[in-house]
Design a protein around this motif. Structure first.
Motif, PDB file in Angstrom:
ATOM      1  N   PRO A 310     -19.663   5.810   3.233  1.00 19.48           N
ATOM      2  CA  PRO A 310     -20.812   6.232   2.667  1.00 19.48           C
ATOM      3  C   PRO A 310     -20.608   6.652   1.650  1.00 19.48           C
ATOM      4  O   PRO A 310     -21.779   7.199   0.600  1.00 19.48           O
ATOM      5  N   GLY A 311     -19.788   6.269   0.430  1.00 20.61           N
ATOM      6  CA  GLY A 311     -19.935   6.703  -0.986  1.00 20.61           C
ATOM      7  C   GLY A 311     -18.386   6.832  -1.681  1.00 20.61           C
ATOM      8  O   GLY A 311     -17.639   7.202  -0.356  1.00 20.61           O
ATOM      9  N   GLY A 312     -17.960   7.204  -3.151  1.00 20.22           N
ATOM     10  CA  GLY A 312     -16.633   7.600  -2.680  1.00 20.22           C
ATOM     11  C   GLY A 312     -15.998   6.287  -3.246  1.00 20.22           C
ATOM     12  O   GLY A 312     -16.201   4.843  -4.044  1.00 20.22           O
ATOM     13  N   THR A 313     -14.194   6.188  -3.147  1.00 19.70           N
ATOM     14  CA  THR A 313     -13.512   4.724  -3.829  1.00 19.70           C
ATOM     15  C   THR A 313     -12.858   4.743  -1.995  1.00 19.70           C
ATOM     16  O   THR A 313     -12.370   5.373  -1.667  1.00 19.70           O
ATOM     17  N   GLY A 314     -12.795   3.731  -1.689  1.00 18.49           N
ATOM     18  CA  GLY A 314     -12.355   3.333  -0.731  1.00 18.49           C
ATOM     19  C   GLY A 314     -10.825   2.689  -1.432  1.00 18.49           C
ATOM     20  O   GLY A 314     -11.413   1.268  -2.373  1.00 18.49           O
ATOM     21  N   VAL A 315      -9.849   1.713  -0.407  1.00 18.16           N
ATOM     22  CA  VAL A 315      -8.992   0.769  -0.910  1.00 18.16           C
ATOM     23  C   VAL A 315      -8.112   0.959   0.278  1.00 18.16           C
ATOM     24  O   VAL A 315      -8.263   1.881   1.518  1.00 18.16           O
ATOM     25  N   LEU A 316      -8.383  -0.618   0.068  1.00 19.90           N
ATOM     26  CA  LEU A 316      -7.333  -1.321   1.755  1.00 19.90           C
ATOM     27  C   LEU A 316      -5.572  -1.860   1.578  1.00 19.90           C
ATOM     28  O   LEU A 316      -5.640  -1.794   0.665  1.00 19.90           O
ATOM     29  N   GLY A 317      -4.946  -0.982   2.585  1.00 24.35           N
ATOM     30  CA  GLY A 317      -3.579  -1.150   2.976  1.00 24.35           C
ATOM     31  C   GLY A 317      -3.062  -0.426   4.021  1.00 24.35           C
ATOM     32  O   GLY A 317      -3.781   0.760   3.645  1.00 24.35           O
ATOM     33  N   ASP A 318      -1.780  -1.010   3.746  1.00 28.27           N
ATOM     34  CA  ASP A 318      -1.365   0.063   4.517  1.00 28.27           C
ATOM     35  C   ASP A 318      -0.676   1.187   4.669  1.00 28.27           C
ATOM     36  O   ASP A 318      -0.909   1.575   3.440  1.00 28.27           O
ATOM     37  N   VAL A 319      -1.273   2.335   4.999  1.00 27.67           N
ATOM     38  CA  VAL A 319      -1.276   4.001   4.967  1.00 27.67           C
ATOM     39  C   VAL A 319       0.225   4.581   4.441  1.00 27.67           C
ATOM     40  O   VAL A 319       0.239   5.800   2.463  1.00 27.67           O
ATOM     41  N   ALA A 320       1.112   4.439   4.717  1.00 26.00           N
ATOM     42  CA  ALA A 320       2.148   4.545   4.747  1.00 26.00           C
ATOM     43  C   ALA A 320       2.086   4.521   2.678  1.00 26.00           C
ATOM     44  O   ALA A 320       2.594   5.294   2.245  1.00 26.00           O
ATOM     45  N   TYR A 321       2.463   3.059   2.789  1.00 30.33           N
ATOM     46  CA  TYR A 321       2.746   2.866   1.438  1.00 30.33           C
ATOM     47  C   TYR A 321       1.779   3.462   0.704  1.00 30.33           C
ATOM     48  O   TYR A 321       2.577   3.431  -0.343  1.00 30.33           O
ATOM     49  N   GLY A 322       0.521   3.308   0.808  1.00 28.81           N
ATOM     50  CA  GLY A 322      -0.492   4.017  -0.233  1.00 28.81           C
ATOM     51  C   GLY A 322       0.097   5.610   0.073  1.00 28.81           C
ATOM     52  O   GLY A 322       0.322   6.559  -1.447  1.00 28.81           O
ATOM     53  N   LEU A 323       0.417   6.641   0.627  1.00 27.55           N
ATOM     54  CA  LEU A 323       0.762   7.930   0.594  1.00 27.55           C
ATOM     55  C   LEU A 323       2.556   8.096  -0.404  1.00 27.55           C
ATOM     56  O   LEU A 323       1.831   8.507  -1.509  1.00 27.55           O
ATOM     57  N   PHE A 324       3.176   6.424   0.117  1.00 31.45           N
ATOM     58  CA  PHE A 324       4.081   7.070  -0.839  1.00 31.45           C
ATOM     59  C   PHE A 324       3.976   6.518  -2.239  1.00 31.45           C
ATOM     60  O   PHE A 324       4.497   7.480  -3.144  1.00 31.45           O
TER      61      PHE A 324
END
Length: 521
Positions: A310-324
């Motif tokens: 509903p707003g903000g910034t969205g990023v698509l991709g593997d969550v573990a890769y992203g957190l790392f």
């Protein structure tokens, strides 16, 4: 010219299963499945459930705990119908299941035959990612290859293939078996945007969902939280463990109500949701979905989560890769406030969920895995029985009952050297009580704990919340769980007084194989 060697659909299908690491077929057989089950190879076990809901849940627990796709076989339309409740749960859990279902012989299908499944591929929709009844027998193996790829492609989930009974002995050509890498790292500019949002926040928070567990992001979440000094919340109605609940940065569990979520997140000016939608609600509410003053980011491998943002910034991709990646590029800093370890309440002794769960916390083996379906005891569980290990918690993300009792059998199969504690309400347990037989047959090392309050108390609680008064159909008196368990081959005890709690738990945790304790609360 090289001749093409033909094999049977049965031979090709089991070669496909082996290619994808299948070592078990979970099923409840019927006449339309007999050719598939004929000459089962020794390297693939048949795991029998006495009801298709049991079958799906066992496979779900196994797939989640092993982090591999699980193979299921159902009996035509009737078996698929029996399975649908837990199939919905598997869909919401994001569990990679490849489900095959028998179908009547192709020559009979124009004549509305007994056991025929009309429009078979449509029946389980929309709670499968993909469904097909192949047009020709020789197309079945290629359909199975695609089914495994679809099930394992993030966001993972169940798929369905209907196979006519006369297909298995037909000739076919072995399909190509490609090796695919299905996890995709988020784009660098997306990570940079989320990192800038977190670095620009004076009071950051992480909201973690089951997507963190599915991709193995436990350690990455800890590293990011510690690096940026963020408080960590578990997303509403989450079906898995996401973060150690005894960690100093752990703040608690977001409720499934819009206004209460906003209240919990009000202290923060930067919120990153990872592996969950924004947000899952349990009841109607009003106002903004998150605090107006806070910046919002979302990291998920599920496009549906981003499309509903509903707003903000969205990023698509593997969550573990992203957190790392975020832990690599964000600025290290101290927490904006020191968070002391939360003191766990010490409930007064009594035959209450809180006291019994506190005794489980004190007596459980340190590496035990919790499989839970006791909605009335959920708040007590979160207060006194923390989940402190990766892959240490499983429950239904769908809210339907009948999942945890058989799912524990699948988890035990995937983790044979670990004690499984299956915490159940009495109403939940009765949905798939046949699963105790499968636990006994497998010798699964499960301590079943049934909190028997003799009613669907969660409904009474909701009635009180919404001022609905007394409800019909919530009392379920007169069930002897210890006797039922004994009749299905599981050693059992019934405890009705406080002095019996610790001895019963010590017995269950020391026993190898399935046990059941019925606590009369």
């Amino acid at each position: 010219m090289t001749a093409v060697r033909t094999i049977t659909v049965h031979e090709a299908a089991f070669a496909v299963f082996r290619h994808f690491g299948v070592d078990a077929l979970f099923g409840n057989p019927g006449s339309t499945e007999l050719p598939m089950l004929q000459a089962m190879p020794d390297d693939i076990a048949y795991v029998l459930g006495l009801n298709e809901a049991v079958v799906i849940a066992m496979a779900d627990g196994y797939a989640q705990a092993s982090r591999r796709p699980a193979l299921v076989n159902l009996h035509s339309a009737a078996g698929t119908g029996n399975a649908l409740g837990n199939l919905f749960t598997s869909f919401r859990n994001g569990t990679p299941l490849v489900i095959t279902a028998g179908q009547q012989a192709r020559a009979l299908l124009p004549f509305d035959p007994f056991l025929g499944a009309e429009r078979a591929s449509e029946f389980p929709r929309p709670y499968v990612k993909w469904a097909l009844e192949p047009a020709r027998p020789e197309d079945v193996p290629a359909a199975l290859v695609r089914a495994f790829h679809m099930a394992m492609t993030p966001p993972t989930g169940p798929v369905f293939v209907s196979v006519p009974v006369d297909d298995w002995d037909r000739p076919c050509v072995m399909p190509t078996l490609p090796a695919l890498t299905l996890r995709t790292a988020p784009q660098a500019d997306g990570i940079s945007g989320l990192a800038a949002m977190l670095d620009g926040s004076g009071r950051p928070a992480l909201v973690l969902g089951a997507g963190v567990a599915r991709c193995g992001g436990w350690d990455d979440a800890i590293r990011l939280a510690e690096r940026i000094g963020a408080d960590v919340w578990t997303a509403p109605l989450c079906g898995r463990e996401c973060f150690p609940e005894d960690h100093p940065r752990f703040a608690g569990f977001l409720p499934g109500f819009r206004e209460r979520i906003v209240d919990c997140l009000a202290p923060y000016d930067g919120i990153l949701v990872a592996g969950a939608p924004v947000f899952t609600w349990h009841a109607e509410g009003g106002g903004p979905p998150w605090p107006d003053h806070a910046r919002l980011g979302l990291l998920s491998d599920d496009p549906a989560h981003l499309s509903a943002l509903p707003g903000g910034t969205g990023v698509l991709g593997d969550v573990a890769y992203g957190l790392f990646a975020l832990a690599e590029v964000t600025t290290a800093r101290a927490a904006y406030s020191r968070r002391a370890l939360r003191a766990r309440p010490v409930p007064e002794p009594g035959m209450t969920p809180a006291h019994i769960l506190a005794r489980i916390a004190r007596n459980r083996p340190p590496d035990a895995i919790l499989v839970e379906e006791a909605p009335t005891a959920r708040q007590a569980l979160q207060a006194v029985l923390p989940v402190i290990r990766q892959a240490g918690f499983y429950t239904t993300a769908a809210g339907g009952l009948g999942y945890a009792l058989p799912a524990a059998v699948g988890v035990a199969r995937a983790c044979p050297k670990t004690k499984i504690i299956a915490l159940l309400g009495d109403g939940s347990a009765m949905y798939t009580i046949q699963g105790l037989w499968s636990a006994a047959q497998a010798g699964a090392d499960i301590a079943y704990v049934v909190l028997n309050n003799r009613r669907y108390a969660a409904l009474d609680n909701f009635a009180d919340r919404f001022g609905l008064g007394d409800l019909p159909g919530t009392a379920i008196e007169g069930i002897d769980f210890a006797a039922i368990a004994a009749g299905l081959g599981v050693a059992s005890r019934c405890v009705a007084d406080v002095d019996g709690i610790d001895p019963a738990l010590a017995w269950a945790f020391a026993t190898t194989g399935p046990t059941l304790i019925e606590f009369r609360i």
